[in-house]
Design a protein around this motif. Sequence first.
Motif, PDB file in Angstrom:
ATOM      1  N   LEU A  10     109.700 -40.089 -41.495  1.00 36.22           N
ATOM      2  CA  LEU A  10     110.122 -41.333 -42.158  1.00 36.22           C
ATOM      3  C   LEU A  10     111.406 -41.873 -41.524  1.00 36.22           C
ATOM      4  CD1 LEU A  10     109.431 -40.449 -45.910  1.00 36.22           C
ATOM      5  CD2 LEU A  10     108.201 -42.124 -44.511  1.00 36.22           C
ATOM      6  N   ILE A  11     112.326 -40.980 -41.214  1.00 34.85           N
ATOM      7  CA  ILE A  11     113.580 -41.390 -40.553  1.00 34.85           C
ATOM      8  C   ILE A  11     113.271 -41.987 -39.184  1.00 34.85           C
ATOM      9  CG2 ILE A  11     115.733 -40.552 -39.513  1.00 34.85           C
ATOM     10  CD1 ILE A  11     115.788 -38.427 -41.804  1.00 34.85           C
ATOM     11  N   LEU A  12     112.438 -41.302 -38.411  1.00 28.75           N
ATOM     12  CA  LEU A  12     112.075 -41.809 -37.077  1.00 28.75           C
ATOM     13  C   LEU A  12     111.361 -43.154 -37.187  1.00 28.75           C
ATOM     14  CD1 LEU A  12     110.891 -38.491 -35.385  1.00 28.75           C
ATOM     15  CD2 LEU A  12     113.066 -39.691 -35.036  1.00 28.75           C
ATOM     16  N   ASP A  17     111.297 -48.951 -36.483  1.00 27.86           N
ATOM     17  CA  ASP A  17     110.963 -50.264 -37.059  1.00 27.86           C
ATOM     18  C   ASP A  17     112.177 -51.162 -37.254  1.00 27.86           C
ATOM     19  OD1 ASP A  17     108.330 -49.447 -37.169  1.00 27.86           O
ATOM     20  OD2 ASP A  17     108.376 -48.987 -39.316  1.00 27.86           O
ATOM     21  N   LYS A  18     113.276 -50.593 -37.749  1.00 25.98           N
ATOM     22  CA  LYS A  18     114.443 -51.394 -38.114  1.00 25.98           C
ATOM     23  C   LYS A  18     115.534 -51.394 -37.051  1.00 25.98           C
ATOM     24  CE  LYS A  18     112.709 -51.953 -42.274  1.00 25.98           C
ATOM     25  NZ  LYS A  18     112.036 -53.175 -42.626  1.00 25.98           N
ATOM     26  N   LEU A  26     119.098 -46.016 -43.991  1.00 22.01           N
ATOM     27  CA  LEU A  26     117.922 -45.175 -43.790  1.00 22.01           C
ATOM     28  C   LEU A  26     117.432 -44.597 -45.110  1.00 22.01           C
ATOM     29  CD1 LEU A  26     118.957 -43.391 -40.481  1.00 22.01           C
ATOM     30  CD2 LEU A  26     117.154 -45.110 -40.767  1.00 22.01           C
ATOM     31  N   SER A  27     118.361 -44.297 -45.995  1.00 21.10           N
ATOM     32  CA  SER A  27     118.000 -43.815 -47.322  1.00 21.10           C
ATOM     33  C   SER A  27     117.189 -44.868 -48.076  1.00 21.10           C
ATOM     34  CB  SER A  27     119.270 -43.462 -48.107  1.00 21.10           C
ATOM     35  OG  SER A  27     118.958 -43.113 -49.422  1.00 21.10           O
ATOM     36  N   ALA A  28     117.635 -46.098 -48.004  1.00 20.15           N
ATOM     37  CA  ALA A  28     116.916 -47.192 -48.669  1.00 20.15           C
ATOM     38  C   ALA A  28     115.542 -47.422 -48.049  1.00 20.15           C
ATOM     39  CB  ALA A  28     117.744 -48.474 -48.608  1.00 20.15           C
ATOM     40  N   LEU A  72     106.671 -39.664 -32.709  1.00 18.02           N
ATOM     41  CA  LEU A  72     105.879 -40.532 -33.587  1.00 18.02           C
ATOM     42  C   LEU A  72     104.459 -40.710 -33.060  1.00 18.02           C
ATOM     43  CD1 LEU A  72     108.493 -43.271 -34.557  1.00 18.02           C
ATOM     44  CD2 LEU A  72     107.580 -41.420 -35.996  1.00 18.02           C
ATOM     45  N   VAL A  73     104.322 -40.835 -31.752  1.00 18.22           N
ATOM     46  CA  VAL A  73     103.001 -40.995 -31.148  1.00 18.22           C
ATOM     47  C   VAL A  73     102.130 -39.774 -31.440  1.00 18.22           C
ATOM     48  CG1 VAL A  73     101.745 -41.145 -28.948  1.00 18.22           C
ATOM     49  CG2 VAL A  73     103.756 -42.585 -29.341  1.00 18.22           C
ATOM     50  N   TYR A  74     102.737 -38.590 -31.369  1.00 17.95           N
ATOM     51  CA  TYR A  74     101.987 -37.339 -31.510  1.00 17.95           C
ATOM     52  C   TYR A  74     102.084 -36.719 -32.910  1.00 17.95           C
ATOM     53  CZ  TYR A  74     101.348 -37.369 -26.479  1.00 17.95           C
ATOM     54  OH  TYR A  74     100.981 -37.699 -25.202  1.00 17.95           O
ATOM     55  N   ARG A  75     102.624 -37.428 -33.876  1.00 19.63           N
ATOM     56  CA  ARG A  75     102.860 -36.835 -35.198  1.00 19.63           C
ATOM     57  C   ARG A  75     101.614 -36.241 -35.839  1.00 19.63           C
ATOM     58  NH1 ARG A  75     104.887 -41.373 -39.084  1.00 19.63           N
ATOM     59  NH2 ARG A  75     104.651 -42.787 -37.370  1.00 19.63           N
ATOM     60  N   ASP A  76     100.444 -36.815 -35.592  1.00 19.43           N
ATOM     61  CA  ASP A  76      99.206 -36.298 -36.178  1.00 19.43           C
ATOM     62  C   ASP A  76      98.878 -34.898 -35.669  1.00 19.43           C
ATOM     63  OD1 ASP A  76      98.916 -38.634 -37.610  1.00 19.43           O
ATOM     64  OD2 ASP A  76      97.494 -39.518 -36.208  1.00 19.43           O
ATOM     65  N   GLN A  77      99.449 -34.521 -34.553  1.00 20.01           N
ATOM     66  CA  GLN A  77      99.181 -33.208 -33.972  1.00 20.01           C
ATOM     67  C   GLN A  77     100.248 -32.171 -34.332  1.00 20.01           C
ATOM     68  OE1 GLN A  77      98.094 -33.378 -29.787  1.00 20.01           O
ATOM     69  NE2 GLN A  77      97.605 -35.546 -30.033  1.00 20.01           N
ATOM     70  N   TYR A  78     101.254 -32.560 -35.114  1.00 23.81           N
ATOM     71  CA  TYR A  78     102.373 -31.660 -35.423  1.00 23.81           C
ATOM     72  C   TYR A  78     101.898 -30.334 -36.024  1.00 23.81           C
ATOM     73  CZ  TYR A  78     106.688 -29.740 -37.245  1.00 23.81           C
ATOM     74  OH  TYR A  78     107.733 -28.894 -37.507  1.00 23.81           O
ATOM     75  N   ASP A  79     101.011 -30.390 -36.995  1.00 22.32           N
ATOM     76  CA  ASP A  79     100.539 -29.178 -37.656  1.00 22.32           C
ATOM     77  C   ASP A  79      99.465 -28.445 -36.861  1.00 22.32           C
ATOM     78  OD1 ASP A  79     102.186 -29.319 -39.927  1.00 22.32           O
ATOM     79  OD2 ASP A  79     100.847 -30.789 -40.854  1.00 22.32           O
ATOM     80  N   GLU A  80      98.938 -29.084 -35.836  1.00 19.39           N
ATOM     81  CA  GLU A  80      97.821 -28.504 -35.087  1.00 19.39           C
ATOM     82  C   GLU A  80      98.245 -27.738 -33.842  1.00 19.39           C
ATOM     83  OE1 GLU A  80      95.280 -31.816 -34.273  1.00 19.39           O
ATOM     84  OE2 GLU A  80      95.137 -32.353 -36.391  1.00 19.39           O
TER      85      GLU A  80
END
Length: 118
Positions: A10-12, A17-18, A26-28, A72-80
């Motif tokens: 979420l931070i990344l 994005d911002k 970043l908290s908001a 961020l590009v590879y985040r879906d593979q983090y757990d794999e």
Amino acid sequence: MKLRQPTDFLILDALEDKGRNVATNLSAHTGKSRKNINTRLPVLEDYGLVEKIGPAERSGLYEITSLGKAALVYRDQYDEVDDFESLIEGPNAADAEEAGGEQASFARGDEDEAKEDD
């Protein structure tokens, strides 16, 4: 590299994005506490995913790095995968094609290096 999910991503996301930002904003953007953000930013900086930028040393202003964009590009593979850090630092060409090829190379900054070699 041990990331906290979903907070670190979420931070990344917010930094991508911002743009460069401070913990309060970043908290908001993330819905996480400022204390949590302030705890995670130095860890993400140690991993090379974000960078603290000036002008003042204690400004608390951070921006995402090219390695953070690759995460961020590879985040879906983090757990794999067993070694997420190696994946985002430089996957081989076959992995890059499967993960989005040009987008992954761009996120890591490979495109700029290729232009310099031409």
